[in-house]
Scaffold this motif. Structure first.
Motif, PDB file in Angstrom:
ATOM      1  N   GLN A   9      57.986 -24.087  16.135  1.00  0.00           N
ATOM      2  CA  GLN A   9      59.111 -24.321  15.241  1.00  0.00           C
ATOM      3  C   GLN A   9      59.051 -23.348  14.061  1.00  0.00           C
ATOM      4  O   GLN A   9      58.011 -22.754  13.778  1.00  0.00           O
ATOM      5  CB  GLN A   9      59.085 -25.763  14.720  1.00  0.00           C
ATOM      6  N   HIS A  10      60.184 -23.215  13.376  1.00  0.00           N
ATOM      7  CA  HIS A  10      60.268 -22.375  12.178  1.00  0.00           C
ATOM      8  C   HIS A  10      59.948 -23.265  10.981  1.00  0.00           C
ATOM      9  O   HIS A  10      60.747 -24.116  10.590  1.00  0.00           O
ATOM     10  CB  HIS A  10      61.664 -21.763  12.066  1.00  0.00           C
ATOM     11  N   ARG A  46      65.908 -17.670   4.502  1.00  0.00           N
ATOM     12  CA  ARG A  46      66.958 -18.603   4.944  1.00  0.00           C
ATOM     13  C   ARG A  46      68.054 -18.789   3.906  1.00  0.00           C
ATOM     14  O   ARG A  46      69.131 -19.283   4.227  1.00  0.00           O
ATOM     15  CB  ARG A  46      66.325 -19.968   5.262  1.00  0.00           C
ATOM     16  N   TYR A 102      57.815 -18.601  11.829  1.00  0.00           N
ATOM     17  CA  TYR A 102      57.703 -19.193  13.169  1.00  0.00           C
ATOM     18  C   TYR A 102      56.239 -19.451  13.489  1.00  0.00           C
ATOM     19  O   TYR A 102      55.413 -18.535  13.476  1.00  0.00           O
ATOM     20  CB  TYR A 102      58.314 -18.264  14.207  1.00  0.00           C
ATOM     21  N   ASN A 110      65.538 -24.833  13.625  1.00  0.00           N
ATOM     22  CA  ASN A 110      65.489 -24.511  15.045  1.00  0.00           C
ATOM     23  C   ASN A 110      65.867 -23.042  15.267  1.00  0.00           C
ATOM     24  O   ASN A 110      66.150 -22.310  14.308  1.00  0.00           O
ATOM     25  CB  ASN A 110      66.380 -25.457  15.869  1.00  0.00           C
ATOM     26  N   ASP A 111      65.896 -22.626  16.522  1.00  0.00           N
ATOM     27  CA  ASP A 111      66.169 -21.219  16.834  1.00  0.00           C
ATOM     28  C   ASP A 111      67.585 -20.800  16.445  1.00  0.00           C
ATOM     29  O   ASP A 111      67.849 -19.605  16.276  1.00  0.00           O
ATOM     30  CB  ASP A 111      65.956 -20.948  18.320  1.00  0.00           C
ATOM     31  N   GLU A 112      68.481 -21.761  16.292  1.00  0.00           N
ATOM     32  CA  GLU A 112      69.853 -21.458  15.888  1.00  0.00           C
ATOM     33  C   GLU A 112      70.021 -21.426  14.376  1.00  0.00           C
ATOM     34  O   GLU A 112      71.135 -21.222  13.862  1.00  0.00           O
ATOM     35  CB  GLU A 112      70.824 -22.494  16.491  1.00  0.00           C
ATOM     36  N   GLY A 113      68.939 -21.644  13.653  1.00  0.00           N
ATOM     37  CA  GLY A 113      68.995 -21.600  12.200  1.00  0.00           C
ATOM     38  C   GLY A 113      69.471 -22.889  11.562  1.00  0.00           C
ATOM     39  O   GLY A 113      69.809 -22.904  10.368  1.00  0.00           O
ATOM     40  N   LYS A 114      69.470 -23.971  12.332  1.00  0.00           N
ATOM     41  CA  LYS A 114      69.889 -25.261  11.809  1.00  0.00           C
ATOM     42  C   LYS A 114      68.678 -26.061  11.332  1.00  0.00           C
ATOM     43  O   LYS A 114      67.603 -26.007  11.932  1.00  0.00           O
ATOM     44  CB  LYS A 114      70.629 -26.071  12.884  1.00  0.00           C
TER      45      LYS A 114
END
Length: 290
Positions: A224-225, A175, A214, A146-150
């Protein structure tokens, strides 16, 4: 006289040392022959990309054409340190399947390139090796960031299956900066025109995702990433999946070439000694070798 003989001996030893150092250290086998992509154009780029770093001696195993008898096609996987799969076609014979699984379980390395992750949807061991593949949404789980890197894991039956929008340049984001393949790479870099795979599905177990991209909605993306580069252990072996590389022009991206070389070295040895090249792309500019 003794001094001249000693000097000549040193020169000979030095020359032999240089020759030995220049010889490729690892043996790679590219597997092709069937693909819904143009393997005739991309295999030479893969071969040149591997050989250009001086580490790999590369052979090619080309299967019979689609629909032909595969029973006599049995590459000697065990002769090689790493296999690079550029194959998406008919199922291999039972012997070749067994030889492949034995090779990886015994410590062999594999690099799965782009459409090779589309292959063999009914082969469970292959699905376990690649983690995510070009499959429908009912096949298995989906993994994104997600955008928060989770990490977000979407169960099978929910969300989209595999697909891609129109080919375009896109930014790749690292990542995992500590993995040997990606250590030292810029945190973000522009990849050449390519298909951006999205909605990949599979068992997705023991995956270590190294890079994402992305999938922009204005490019018919998921918003989504999506994973671009990941690794999975299998037995004593190591499997790298790199879903970039739709065409020869995509594979000429220095980012792709570098992750191919470093991925192949890591799959073969568990280590990476290859440096990041000076012409590696930046965060907003593609770098290609034509």
């Amino acid at each position: 006289m003794l001094r001249r003989t000693f000097s000549l001996t040193l020169l000979i030893v030095f020359a032999i040392s240089l020759t030995a150092h220049a010889e490729p250290q690892l043996k790679a086998l590219i597997v092709d022959g069937q693909n819904n992509h143009n393997w005739q154009a991309t295999t030479p780029v893969l071969k040149t990309g591997l050989e250009s770093c001086g580490m790999f001696a590369v052979d090619v195993a080309t299967s019979p054409p689609k629909g032909q008898d595969m029973s006599g096609w049995n590459p000697e996987f065990s002769k090689y340190d790493v296999l690079v799969l550029n194959y998406n076609g008919d199922m291999w014979s039972e012997k070749t399947q067994k030889d492949f699984v034995d090779y990886v379980e015994g410590g062999g390395g594999v690099v799965v390139v782009h459409a090779a992750n589309n292959a063999f949807s009914g082969w469970q061991q292959y699905n376990d090796m690649i983690g995510l593949g070009w499959r429908g949404n009912s096949f298995g789980d989906r993994v994104t960031f997600n955008d928060e890197g989770k990490v977000v894991r979407t169960p099978k039956g929910e969300g989209p299956g595999a697909g891609h929008g129109p080919q375009h340049e896109f930014q790749v984001v690292i990542r995992d900066t500590e993995h040997p393949i990606t250590r030292g790479l810029p945190s973000a870099w522009m990849h050449a025109k390519d298909e951006l795979y999205q909605g990949q599905r599979g068992p997705a177990e023991n995956m270590q995702i190294l890079a994402t991209a992305y999938a922009a909605p204005d490019q018919r993306g998921t918003g989504q990433h999506e994973p671009m580069l990941w690794v999975i252990p299998y037995g004593k072996g190591r499997v790298v999946t790199n879903v970039m590389g739709h065409g020869d022009y995509s594979m000429q991206c220095v980012g792709f070439i570098t992750t191919l070389q470093r991925g192949a070295q890591w799959a073969a040895t568990g280590k990476v000694t290859l440096p990041v090249p000076e012409d590696f792309p930046g965060a907003d500019k593609v770098s290609s070798r034509n």
